[in-house]
Scaffold this active site. Structure first.
Site, PDB file in Angstrom:
ATOM      1  CG  HIS A  12      -2.198   0.665   1.068  1.00  8.03           C
ATOM      2  ND1 HIS A  12      -2.455   1.877   1.639  1.00  8.03           N
ATOM      3  CD2 HIS A  12      -3.306   0.332   0.364  1.00  8.03           C
ATOM      4  CE1 HIS A  12      -3.668   2.263   1.300  1.00  8.03           C
ATOM      5  NE2 HIS A  12      -4.218   1.348   0.531  1.00  8.03           N
ATOM      6  CG  HIS A  53      -6.041  -2.794  -4.943  1.00 10.48           C
ATOM      7  ND1 HIS A  53      -6.046  -2.692  -3.567  1.00 10.48           N
ATOM      8  CD2 HIS A  53      -6.903  -3.803  -5.241  1.00 10.48           C
ATOM      9  CE1 HIS A  53      -6.851  -3.610  -3.070  1.00 10.48           C
ATOM     10  NE2 HIS A  53      -7.381  -4.289  -4.059  1.00 10.48           N
ATOM     11  CD  GLU A  70      -8.176   0.462  -3.725  1.00 11.19           C
ATOM     12  OE1 GLU A  70      -6.972   0.729  -3.923  1.00 11.19           O
ATOM     13  OE2 GLU A  70      -8.565  -0.262  -2.793  1.00 11.19           O
TER      14      GLU A  70
END
Length: 375
Positions: free
Chosen positions: A152, A280, A316
């Site tokens: 992330h 993502h 996303e």
């Protein structure tokens, strides 16, 4: 380009995560079934990712009747389940953290739920350790679900913690362990829509200019070497807000400036590319030119294509947190158009047909689908 080189290029699967429509879902504009039907009708699939705890009542406990109805719905609307986002929260008790055995039990329930609902991948949160991932590998294999730990924005592919996981993956040598590439780790600028949101909250142009300049300084320096540097940067955003008369915005600046917009470069992903099993496609908006102004979507798609990636890319959209004046459906359609254009420019294409997507996913995750997904 030779024929062999062309064959080596990836053909990513277009898709989306329902997280992108959180504002509409929480605002009860759509229930789960209505939202899935809307995604299919808008052509935002065929890939579909869902967050377990926020979408399924009683998750991770899923009864057979519900699971059957869900899988029938997915088949009816022509989507392909790609990834179920699961949680690795060790702090669910007020007085203590979960033990390792308790965490494994907690994760096992969620892996079983992913299998029962027909998801070949479970996206795992970044907080989980190499020891826990190794312990989960045989459980993932038993249930035919690949675990893809999300890299992330507050970390990045060459971060020491991620490299430690990669090294453990090499040691364990299980095809059921991988990574979810989150584009938030490789952002190239502060999101203009977030600046507009701060403007609407009364922040001065002078302060907003300083916030952007501070983030750009950190971008030039590169990602923080460790959590201590990360914390120093977080504090600098708080200090900047306080020095300019808006201490109420300081923590918000810090969270977004260090936790949402990661300043690593696109080629940093090469450190873990062989282990990337899901993506993502994090983004924050589309500008008047039809481009994403703060995420290098074209470069990221090119990287995936040139490295032979043919798994799913879940768009996303994260701008829903602050952007209440534009439709997320229009914005997602715009970002997926950029993805398709970028794939074509790279000599490939995005897969948008459900049957072809299912075949591509089977080839991308042969260990998972060959075994068959089962609870």
């Amino acid at each position: 380009m030779t024929a062999q080189e062309a064959l080596a290029k990836g053909t990513p699967i277009q898709g989306v995560t329902l997280y992108s429509y959180t504002r509409a879902f929480h605002g009860r504009e759509y229930d789960l079934e209505q939202l899935i039907r809307k995604v299919a009708a808008e052509g935002h699939g065929p890939g579909l990712e869902i967050i377990g705890f926020s979408s399924f009542r009683g998750f991770p406990h899923i009864d057979d009747t519900f699971a059957g109805g869900f899988r029938d719905l997915i088949d009816e609307v022509g989507l392909v389940t790609t990834s179920l986002a699961v949680n690795a929260d060790i702090g669910i008790h007020r007085d203590r953290m979960l033990t390792q055995d308790e965490l494994i039990d907690y994760m096992t329930l969620q892996i079983k739920a992913a299998a029962k609902l027909g998801f070949p991948i479970a996206r795992v949160q970044i907080s989980i350790t190499p020891d826990s991932m190794e312990a989960l590998a045989p459980i993932a294999e038993e249930h035919g679900v690949t675990l893809a730990l999300e890299v992330h924005a507050d970390q990045y592919a060459s971060h020491p913690r991620i490299l430690a996981l990669r090294d453990r993956y090499e040691k364990v040598a299980s095809p059921f362990l991988g990574f979810t590439m989150d584009w938030g780790a490789t952002v190239s600028g502060f999101a203009p829509s977030l600046i507009e949101a701060y403007r609407r909250r009364g922040a001065s142009e002078e302060l907003l200019g300083k916030v952007v300049d501070l983030w750009n300084t950190y971008y030039e320096e590169g990602p923080p070497a460790d959590q201590a540097v990360h914390g120093q940067r977080f504090g600098s955003f708080i200090g900047l807000a306080a020095q300019n008369g808006r201490p109420d915005l300081g923590i918000d600046f810090g969270i977004n400036g260090t936790g949402l917009f990661g300043p690593a470069r696109v080629d940093d992903w090469l450190e873990i590319m062989p282990w990337v099993t899901h993506v993502h496609g994090k983004f924050f908006g589309i500008d008047e030119n039809g481009e994403e102004p703060s995420v290098p979507v074209r470069d990221l798609i090119t990287l995936l294509v040139e490295n032979g990636y043919s798994g799913a890319v879940s768009s996303e959209y994260e701008g829903w947190h602050w952007n209440h004046w534009q439709s997320p459906f229009d914005i997602i359609a715009g970002e997926q158009a950029v993805q398709r254009s970028a794939a074509e420019n790279a000599g490939s294409r995005m897969i948008t047909d459900a049957a072809e997507a299912q075949q591509a996913l089977a080839a991308h995750l042969p260990h998972t689908l060959t075994k068959g997904i089962r609870a």
